[in-house]
Design an enzyme around this catalytic site. Structure first.
Site, PDB file in Angstrom:
ATOM      1  N   LYS A 172       2.158  31.071 -22.774  1.00 30.71           N
ATOM      2  CA  LYS A 172       2.026  29.912 -21.881  1.00 30.71           C
ATOM      3  C   LYS A 172       0.873  30.053 -20.893  1.00 30.71           C
ATOM      4  CE  LYS A 172       6.422  27.659 -22.235  1.00 30.71           C
ATOM      5  NZ  LYS A 172       7.296  28.558 -23.036  1.00 30.71           N
ATOM      6  N   GLU A 226       6.125  20.731 -14.655  1.00 28.48           N
ATOM      7  CA  GLU A 226       7.552  20.716 -14.927  1.00 28.48           C
ATOM      8  C   GLU A 226       7.918  22.066 -15.519  1.00 28.48           C
ATOM      9  OE1 GLU A 226       5.288  19.750 -17.074  1.00 28.48           O
ATOM     10  OE2 GLU A 226       5.970  20.843 -18.854  1.00 28.48           O
ATOM     11  N   SER A 269       5.444  34.973 -29.811  1.00 29.65           N
ATOM     12  CA  SER A 269       4.918  34.173 -28.700  1.00 29.65           C
ATOM     13  C   SER A 269       5.268  34.738 -27.331  1.00 29.65           C
ATOM     14  CB  SER A 269       5.426  32.732 -28.809  1.00 29.65           C
ATOM     15  OG  SER A 269       6.832  32.711 -28.942  1.00 29.65           O
TER      16      SER A 269
HETATM   17  C1  LIG Z   1       8.104  28.148 -24.028  1.00 27.26           C
HETATM   18  C2  LIG Z   1       8.135  29.098 -25.144  1.00 27.26           C
HETATM   19  C3  LIG Z   1       8.129  28.666 -26.492  1.00 27.26           C
HETATM   20  C4  LIG Z   1       8.183  27.220 -26.883  1.00 27.26           C
HETATM   21  O1  LIG Z   1       7.111  26.456 -26.483  1.00 27.26           O
HETATM   22  P1  LIG Z   1       5.987  25.962 -27.500  1.00 27.26           P
HETATM   23  O2  LIG Z   1       5.220  24.972 -26.727  1.00 27.26           O
HETATM   24  O3  LIG Z   1       6.681  25.397 -28.699  1.00 27.26           O
HETATM   25  O4  LIG Z   1       5.181  27.157 -27.866  1.00 27.26           O
HETATM   26  C5  LIG Z   1       8.080  29.620 -27.489  1.00 27.26           C
HETATM   27  N1  LIG Z   1       8.075  30.943 -27.202  1.00 27.26           N
HETATM   28  C6  LIG Z   1       8.097  31.400 -25.930  1.00 27.26           C
HETATM   29  C7  LIG Z   1       8.089  32.867 -25.693  1.00 27.26           C
HETATM   30  C8  LIG Z   1       8.130  30.498 -24.864  1.00 27.26           C
HETATM   31  O5  LIG Z   1       8.164  30.968 -23.599  1.00 27.26           O
END
Ligand SMILES: *Cc1c(COP(=O)(O)O)cnc(C)c1O
Length: 426
Positions: free
Chosen positions: A89, A111, A378
């Site tokens: 993020k 948000e 992610s």
């Molecule tokens: C917020 C988040 C997501 C989901 O958000 P996307 O916009 O779909 O990437 C996925 N993985 C993690 C670790 C997150 O913090």
């Protein structure tokens, strides 16, 4: 097929469905972002932030033991969770904050649901010297105190939203209202690849650094990718990870949605297939889970980041065209994947990312040993200890929380806080 939107549209999805008042700030943002991306001084500043603040490039790891156990494709992990603040993020938060600063904005609003986007935005704003206000549903503020504490530590002001169901969708509405009233000084920093044009293009662009690093890291090692797996909430990590490969025939692009506790309305957050319908919500057209009154439905997932009722417009389009394959991964499969990668590889996936990990565990055995799957981790799983510990070791966790309360109430910490405060006075 093209990566860029056609005037904000990806097929029939996307667009800019907002009231008259928000047209001007959206157009100004599009113009500023487009100019910045062609301005070497912006790109230099962005690259410096990426290297020194975010910690890029993030590593690329061979999941050797897991691949051996499965006996099929070789699995590699893009370690995006090692980015500053623990997830992808920050790539978007830092990029947008930099655009806003160069536009002369002094205040950032955003948000947040689970709080991860709020933490990334608060950190980016502190770094760039911008004021930061985070809209967060009052229910989420109570549930997500560790992240609220981090946001405040970074100097952000967290505003509990008391309207509607007091969750993420209400926080988005509140942020939109604030932006309409204050856009002269304020930028609204949206947290995923969704919302009205130009947000889907802008967020994909800032997240595409992940996919471009994968391209380079695989080329350096002479690896040919067969399939890529990413989890999809709003879709920002997936679209950034897939970006360099969208216009090519290969590799297979595989997306994992939150299957929750299984099929059935309210039991999951499956937007591609399942019960979702076309809708226009929060300024853009896409696939949404809506109830019979056309209101956004409640969803269910063990991962707080995947329980959004909508999906980014570009992913909706690429899902329908068949370029991206969508699959549902259940809570139990995600929890299992957290354990597998932690114990085989010494890497703890965030629960969101574990949906992508579980997808790889499912695909690999049926593939050839010469095939390669790359999984986007992610985020890292440290943040999920309040969810995973009660599942895997409920008794010990309960005892820990009770002991913490006793310790807190005994006044030990209060004494420490007082001596800190006295130190400040001197
Ligand atoms: C917020 C988040 C997501 C989901 O958000 P996307 O916009 O779909 O990437 C996925 N993985 C993690 C670790 C997150 O913090």
């Amino acid at each position: 097929m093209s990566k860029e939107s056609d005037n904000g549209f990806f097929g029939r999805f996307g667009g800019r469905y907002v009231g008259e008042i928000l047209r001007r700030p959206l157009e100004e943002l599009k113009v500023a972002f487009t100019a910045d991306m062609q301005d070497q001084s912006f790109l230099d500043e962005l690259n410096e932030l990426r290297r020194d603040f975010i910690g890029r490039p993030t590593p690329f790891l061979y999941a050797e033991r897991t691949s051996e156990q499965l006996g099929g494709a070789q699995i590699y992990v893009k370690m995006e969770g090692l980015a500053h603040t623990g997830a992808h993020k920050i790539n978007n938060a830092a990029g947008q904050a930099l655009v806003a600063k160069r536009m002369g904005k002094t205040r950032i609003i955003c948000e947040t649901g689970a709080g991860q986007h709020g933490v990334a935005t608060a950190a980016a704003c502190a770094r760039l010297g911008l004021e930061c206000q985070v809209y967060m549903g009052e229910v989420d503020v109570r549930r997500q105190q560790p992240n609220v504490a981090s946001m405040e530590m970074y100097g952000a002001k967290v505003i509990p939203v008391m309207t509607g169901s007091r969750i993420l969708k209400d926080a988005i509405n509140e942020a939109m209202r604030d932006w309409a009233a204050n856009f002269e000084t304020t930028h609204y920093l949206i947290g995923s690849a969704l919302g009205p044009e130009p947000f889907p293009d802008m967020v994909r662009t800032f997240q595409s650094v992940v996919g471009r690093e994968v391209e380079q890291q695989t080329a350096e090692r002479g690896i040919h990718i067969t399939a890529m797996c990413a989890c999809v909430g709003g879709g920002s990590n997936a679209i950034g990870f897939f970006e360099p490969f969208i216009d090519k025939k290969e590799p297979r692009l595989v997306a994992a949605e939150a299957g929750g506790i299984g099929p059935g309305r309210g039991n999951n957050a499956v937007r591609m297939g399942g019960d979702a319908v076309d809708g226009i919500v929060q300024g853009y057209k896409s696939r949404f889970l809506l109830d019979t009154d056309g209101q956004v439905s409640t969803t269910r997932s063990i991962s707080a980041g995947l329980d959004y009722a909508g999906i980014g417009p570009q992913l909706a389009e690429l899902g329908e065209s068949g370029r991206i394959e969508f699959n549902a991964v259940t809570d139990d499969e995600a929890l299992n994947a957290v354990k597998v990668f932690a114990q085989n590889e010494g890497v703890m996936f965030a629960l969101e990312s574990a949906h992508a990990g579980a997808m790889a565990l499912k695909l690999a055995p049926a593939m050839k040993k010469t095939d390669v799957i790359v999984v986007n981790m992610s985020g890292r799983g440290d943040k999920d200890i309040f969810i995973t510990s009660p599942v895997f070791r409920p008794k010990e966790w309960e005892q820990f929380l009770e002991a913490e309360l006793v310790r807190l109430r005994s006044g030990t910490d209060i004494h420490y806080a007082q001596s800190m405060a006295e130190g400040d006075k001197r």
